[in-house]
Scaffold this active site. Structure first.
Site, PDB file in Angstrom:
ATOM      1  N   ASP A   1       0.841  -1.352  -0.099  1.00 16.75           N
ATOM      2  CA  ASP A   1       0.087  -0.082   0.030  1.00 16.75           C
ATOM      3  C   ASP A   1       0.976   1.370   0.125  1.00 16.75           C
ATOM      4  O   ASP A   1       0.089   2.281  -0.328  1.00 16.75           O
ATOM      5  CB  ASP A   1      -0.878   0.063   1.192  1.00 16.75           C
ATOM      6  CG  ASP A   1      -0.276   0.117   2.423  1.00 16.75           C
ATOM      7  OD1 ASP A   1       0.985  -0.114   2.667  1.00 16.75           O
ATOM      8  OD2 ASP A   1      -1.083   0.260   3.517  1.00 16.75           O
TER       9      ASP A   1
ATOM     10  N   TYR B   1      10.960   4.549   1.396  1.00 15.93           N
ATOM     11  CA  TYR B   1      11.986   3.310   2.060  1.00 15.93           C
ATOM     12  C   TYR B   1      13.333   3.641   1.310  1.00 15.93           C
ATOM     13  O   TYR B   1      14.156   2.852   1.946  1.00 15.93           O
ATOM     14  CB  TYR B   1      11.317   2.037   1.734  1.00 15.93           C
ATOM     15  CG  TYR B   1      10.204   1.874   2.638  1.00 15.93           C
ATOM     16  CD1 TYR B   1      10.473   1.096   3.993  1.00 15.93           C
ATOM     17  CD2 TYR B   1       9.012   1.812   2.268  1.00 15.93           C
ATOM     18  CE1 TYR B   1       9.390   0.738   4.727  1.00 15.93           C
ATOM     19  CE2 TYR B   1       7.871   1.542   3.165  1.00 15.93           C
ATOM     20  CZ  TYR B   1       8.030   0.922   4.301  1.00 15.93           C
ATOM     21  OH  TYR B   1       7.096   0.593   5.181  1.00 15.93           O
TER      22      TYR B   1
END
Length: 440
Positions: free
Chosen positions: A171, A262
């Protein structure tokens, strides 16, 4: 419209209420007959299960709701499996974060040594789940949120190469799209992304509006001049706000594409390490924040007998994506989502066996990914290095190979040094006794 039978694996998760709420709000797109919550932790399962009964009684009373710790009940006669396992729970997540940090290496649940450790634990339970589902519901779609999705996807592709009804999703691209849409005051449903990379390791190359205009440059300019916050910033812990803020740094250094958040751990490992507290990690933050809030609210709902005006749902995007992906498949809607698939030439200059994350249309026959073509040297090299880490991690699990585990950690950009990698590996082996196969 066919009414579907669903099992949600990891039914005792703090993310489950959001998925359940998404089910009740998307009934016009995704009709339901039965929803089963399955978890091996009966105590957590009971709290969320009782909440589910109340929620559906109020919002979808014709849907049967069951919660169970019996896999024979859970996997029997289902159309879709929504999977969000956390093997070892928060206790092992804490080890994933704190063991590397104790040795001067980044500790994060899906990146670096933490992701490696979590991946080796997840593979076993994911393989068992697929086998159980195929025995009891051979034609069910398995939609997987279980992390680290890149390693899990690679392992499942290797072990079940002909199973075309397993789809790994994440997601975070959706969270980013919603946040971009807020920045430029647009409806996210009118935006269509171009994206390439690995899970938690990718880039948006373009974002088109309803007129076919690429608004990525507009978004970049806003972020570089005013920073970046998640669309649901008020619900986020400080660590997530810090994570989104790093997008500005990444764009200033590498302005070609909009990065997945990330990537901060791989592009700035020394800096990120300096910001992490080895005694108070993300696990501690979640336990004192989201964990207490969700379970406290579910217990309050059960005591009061109503879920109306509840604040239990955390991160609508997480639940919405899972249900919308299922709806697109079940009803052959062929909507576009960013998903994880086998490369097979999608990115022309990467190996076919790379499990890449790209935009694809989703219908009854699964994902139809959009071609990316060649990617530039910098991004290709980063992806090949990360894929090497992921591939060696899976091979270390399948072969019980200490050498390949050491190679994997040495390759990872959050570690790099082989002596550090060996120290981290040895300590993680000790921490993961009973979860990992023997590494010789």
């Amino acid at each position: 419209m066919k009414k579907n039978n669903i099992v949600l694996v990891g039914g005792g998760s703090t993310w489950t209420p959001g998925i359940l709420k998404a089910m009740t709000t998307h009934l016009d797109q995704f009709a339901l007959n039965r929803v089963v919550l399955y978890d091996i932790n009966s105590d957590r399962q009971a709290v969320i299960g009782q909440f589910a009964e109340i929620l559906f009684q109020e919002e979808a009373p014709n849907v049967e709701v069951i919660y169970t710790t019996d896999k024979a009940v859970a996997y029997n006669d289902v159309d879709f499996v929504f999977c969000q396992m956390r093997t070892g729970g928060f206790d092992m997540r804490e080890q994933d974060e704190k063991v590397p940090l104790s040795l001067g290496v980044i500790g994060q649940e899906t990146c670096g040594p933490g992701g490696f450790a979590y991946g080796l634990r997840s593979i076993r339970d994911m393989v068992e789940m697929v086998q159980d589902v195929r025995r009891l519901s051979p034609n069910a779609w398995i939609l997987n949120y279980t992390n680290p999705a890149a390693i899990v996807a690679l392992a499942l592709d290797k072990l079940f190469p002909d199973d075309t009804r397993i789809l790994n999703i994440c997601d975070q691209p959706v969270n980013l799209m919603r946040s971009y849409a807020k920045l430029i005051d647009r409806d996210v449903n009118t935006l269509e992304p171009e994206y390439f990379g690995l899970n938690h390791f990718g880039w948006f190359t373009a974002i088109y509006d309803e007129n076919g205009v690429d608004v990525a440059t507009e978004i970049k300019d806003i972020v570089k001049n005013g920073g970046f916050r998640p669309v649901d910033a008020e619900q986020r812990d400080q660590s997530w706000l810090d994570t989104y803020a790093m997008v500005e740094d990444m764009l200033n250094d590498f302005p070609d594409y909009l990065p997945n958040t990330y990537l901060q751990y791989y592009l700035y490992p020394d800096y990120k390490l300096s910001t992490l507290d080895p005694n108070y990690t993300r696990t501690d933050e979640v336990r004192k924040g989201r964990e207490q809030k969700v379970f406290g609210e579910c217990k309050r709902i059960v005591e009061n007998g109503t879920a109306r005006d509840s604040s239990v749902v955390h991160n609508d995007a997480h639940g919405d994506m899972m249900v919308e992906v299922a709806a697109s498949i079940a009803n052959n809607l062929r909507k576009t989502y960013i998903v994880i698939v086998r490369n097979d030439g999608i990115v022309s200059n990467l190996d076919d066996d790379v499990m890449i994350e790209v935009a694809a249309s989703l219908g009854k026959n699964g994902p139809h990914p959009y071609a990316v073509g060649n990617i530039d040297t910098f991004y290709k090299a980063l992806i090949e290095n990360q894929h090497g880490f992921e591939k060696l991690t899976v091979e270390a699990y399948l072969e019980g190979s200490y050498t390949k585990a050491l190679q994997a950690l040495t390759l990872n950009r959050t570690v790099v040094d082989a002596k550090k990698a060996r120290k981290v590996l040895d300590k993680l082996i000790e921490a993961n006794k009973g979860y990992w196969p023997a590494l010789n």
